[in-house]
Design a protein around this motif. Structure first.
Motif, short mmCIF file in Angstrom:
data_model
loop_
_atom_site.label_atom_id
_atom_site.label_comp_id
_atom_site.label_asym_id
_atom_site.label_seq_id
_atom_site.Cartn_x
_atom_site.Cartn_y
_atom_site.Cartn_z
N ASP A 230 32.68 36.60 -89.30
CA ASP A 230 33.78 35.65 -89.11
C ASP A 230 34.41 35.90 -87.75
OD1 ASP A 230 36.60 34.64 -89.23
OD2 ASP A 230 36.02 34.07 -91.27
N GLU A 231 34.66 34.82 -87.00
CA GLU A 231 35.19 34.96 -85.64
C GLU A 231 36.52 35.71 -85.61
OE1 GLU A 231 35.41 31.19 -83.73
OE2 GLU A 231 33.23 30.89 -83.67
N ALA A 232 37.26 35.66 -86.68
CA ALA A 232 38.57 36.32 -86.70
C ALA A 232 38.46 37.85 -86.71
CB ALA A 232 39.36 35.86 -87.92
N ILE A 233 37.29 38.38 -87.12
CA ILE A 233 37.17 39.83 -87.26
C ILE A 233 35.91 40.39 -86.60
CG2 ILE A 233 35.89 39.89 -89.45
CD1 ILE A 233 38.91 42.13 -88.44
N ALA A 234 34.98 39.53 -86.17
CA ALA A 234 33.72 40.00 -85.59
C ALA A 234 33.96 40.96 -84.43
CB ALA A 234 32.89 38.81 -85.12
N GLY A 235 33.30 42.11 -84.48
CA GLY A 235 33.47 43.13 -83.45
C GLY A 235 34.69 43.99 -83.62
N LYS A 236 35.52 43.68 -84.62
CA LYS A 236 36.77 44.42 -84.82
C LYS A 236 36.92 44.92 -86.25
CE LYS A 236 38.91 40.75 -83.43
NZ LYS A 236 39.95 39.74 -83.07
N THR A 237 35.85 44.91 -87.01
CA THR A 237 35.94 45.36 -88.39
C THR A 237 36.33 46.83 -88.47
OG1 THR A 237 33.59 45.91 -88.39
CG2 THR A 237 34.21 43.74 -89.24
N SER A 238 36.96 47.18 -89.56
CA SER A 238 37.21 48.59 -89.82
C SER A 238 35.91 49.22 -90.30
CB SER A 238 38.29 48.75 -90.89
OG SER A 238 38.65 50.11 -91.04
N ARG A 239 35.47 50.24 -89.60
CA ARG A 239 34.20 50.89 -89.94
C ARG A 239 34.43 52.35 -90.32
NH1 ARG A 239 32.35 49.19 -84.35
NH2 ARG A 239 34.53 48.49 -84.39
N PHE A 240 33.67 52.80 -91.29
CA PHE A 240 33.73 54.21 -91.65
C PHE A 240 32.57 54.93 -91.00
CE2 PHE A 240 31.38 52.06 -95.03
CZ PHE A 240 30.26 52.86 -95.24
N VAL A 241 32.78 56.21 -90.70
CA VAL A 241 31.77 57.04 -90.05
C VAL A 241 31.60 58.29 -90.89
CG1 VAL A 241 31.10 58.22 -87.94
CG2 VAL A 241 32.57 56.19 -87.81
N HIS A 242 30.38 58.49 -91.38
CA HIS A 242 30.08 59.66 -92.21
C HIS A 242 28.98 60.48 -91.56
CE1 HIS A 242 31.54 57.54 -96.14
NE2 HIS A 242 32.53 58.04 -95.44
N LEU A 243 29.11 61.78 -91.63
CA LEU A 243 28.06 62.68 -91.18
C LEU A 243 27.52 63.41 -92.40
CD1 LEU A 243 26.50 63.90 -88.77
CD2 LEU A 243 28.21 65.73 -88.73
N PHE A 244 26.28 63.10 -92.73
CA PHE A 244 25.59 63.77 -93.83
C PHE A 244 24.64 64.82 -93.28
CE2 PHE A 244 26.63 59.57 -95.63
CZ PHE A 244 27.13 59.92 -96.87
N VAL A 245 24.43 65.88 -94.06
CA VAL A 245 23.53 66.96 -93.66
C VAL A 245 22.60 67.28 -94.82
CG1 VAL A 245 23.40 69.37 -92.92
CG2 VAL A 245 25.22 67.91 -92.06
N LYS A 246 21.34 67.61 -94.44
CA LYS A 246 20.38 68.04 -95.46
C LYS A 246 20.46 69.56 -95.59
CE LYS A 246 15.65 67.21 -96.92
NZ LYS A 246 14.43 66.41 -96.60
#
Length: 248
Positions: A230-246
């Motif tokens: 949606d043009e109102a939010i494209a490129g500005k979404t709230s994103r989560f960042v996770h670091l997983f490890v094996k």
């Protein structure tokens, strides 16, 4: 004395191999495409890669990486002792992407491109030290007649990703935040978002542990209700960042 010196040399060699990759230098290089550089402000690649700990000599798998966004930064930084593999589903691998990745492989002999239909995603077990999965983990739940993507088993795809990591390997996962839900497939198909708790659960079930989270890409002004295109939010979404490890 000889054995002590040998051990010391081995430790020094291991430390050298584990040196941080200089992603700041490669991110600043003028060889990067203008299109990708323009995305840096909203993606903060240097901050996140330094936080995740990508290292010189790492064997890296970049899933959905044919846009070369991460490749332009990470491949030069890991150096020729490393390996950089881009995996791209054939449903999203048109002629421009083929040409771009072909040129990338020519420039980096330690780089390679692998393709298959999305539903046929497979990787070599234990082959990678670092995996990047940026804004596409939610697509494991995606179904689309338009893009010829059938219903897939998300758990199977996640297991394939987890199995590709070597012991001690890391997965940097970034995705569009979705509200809590009991129906992730409906959420993905409607909004292209995913509930972070769903991601934690499914990757945990695949044998990875969550080492850390990063709020660098959070946006409190995103109420999570809009489709990410949606043009109102494209490129500005709230994103989560996770670091997983094996586990080792």
């Amino acid at each position: 004395m000889k054995s002590i010196l040998s051990v010391a040399a081995l430790l020094m060699s291991s430390a050298a191999l584990a040196a941080p990759a200089d992603v700041a230098k490669s991110a600043a290089a003028d060889t990067r495409s203008e299109r990708n550089v323009a995305l840096d402000a909203s993606r903060k690649p240097v901050e996140l890669l330094q936080w995740a700990g990508v290292e010189q000599g790492d064997r890296v798998l970049d899933i959905f990486g044919a846009n070369l966004y991460w490749a332009e930064i990470v491949a030069p930084a890991i150096g020729s002792e490393g390996r950089y593999t881009i995996w791209q589903p054939t449903q999203f691998f048109g002629e421009p992407a083929q040409a771009a990745t072909g040129a990338f492989v020519q420039a980096y002999p330690y780089g390679d491109i692998a393709t298959a239909r999305f539903e046929d995603l497979t990787f070599e077990d234990g082959a990678y030290d670092f995996i990047i999965l940026n804004l596409n983990a939610h697509d494991f739940w995606f179904v689309s007649e338009r893009f010829d993507i059938p219903e897939m088993d998300p758990a199977a795809h996640v297991q394939e990703v987890a199995d590709a990591l070597a012991p001690g390997g890391k997965l940097l996962l970034i995705d569009h935040r979705g509200a809590p839900t009991d129906d992730p497939r409906a959420q993905v198909n409607a909004l292209h978002r995913i509930d972070p708790a769903v991601i934690i659960d499914v990757f945990g079930d695949a044998g990875l542990y969550l080492k850390g989270t990063n709020d660098a890409l959070a946006n409190d002004d995103d109420d999570l209700s809009l489709n990410v295109f949606d043009e109102a939010i494209a490129g500005k979404t709230s994103r989560f960042v996770h670091l997983f490890v094996k586990p080792e």
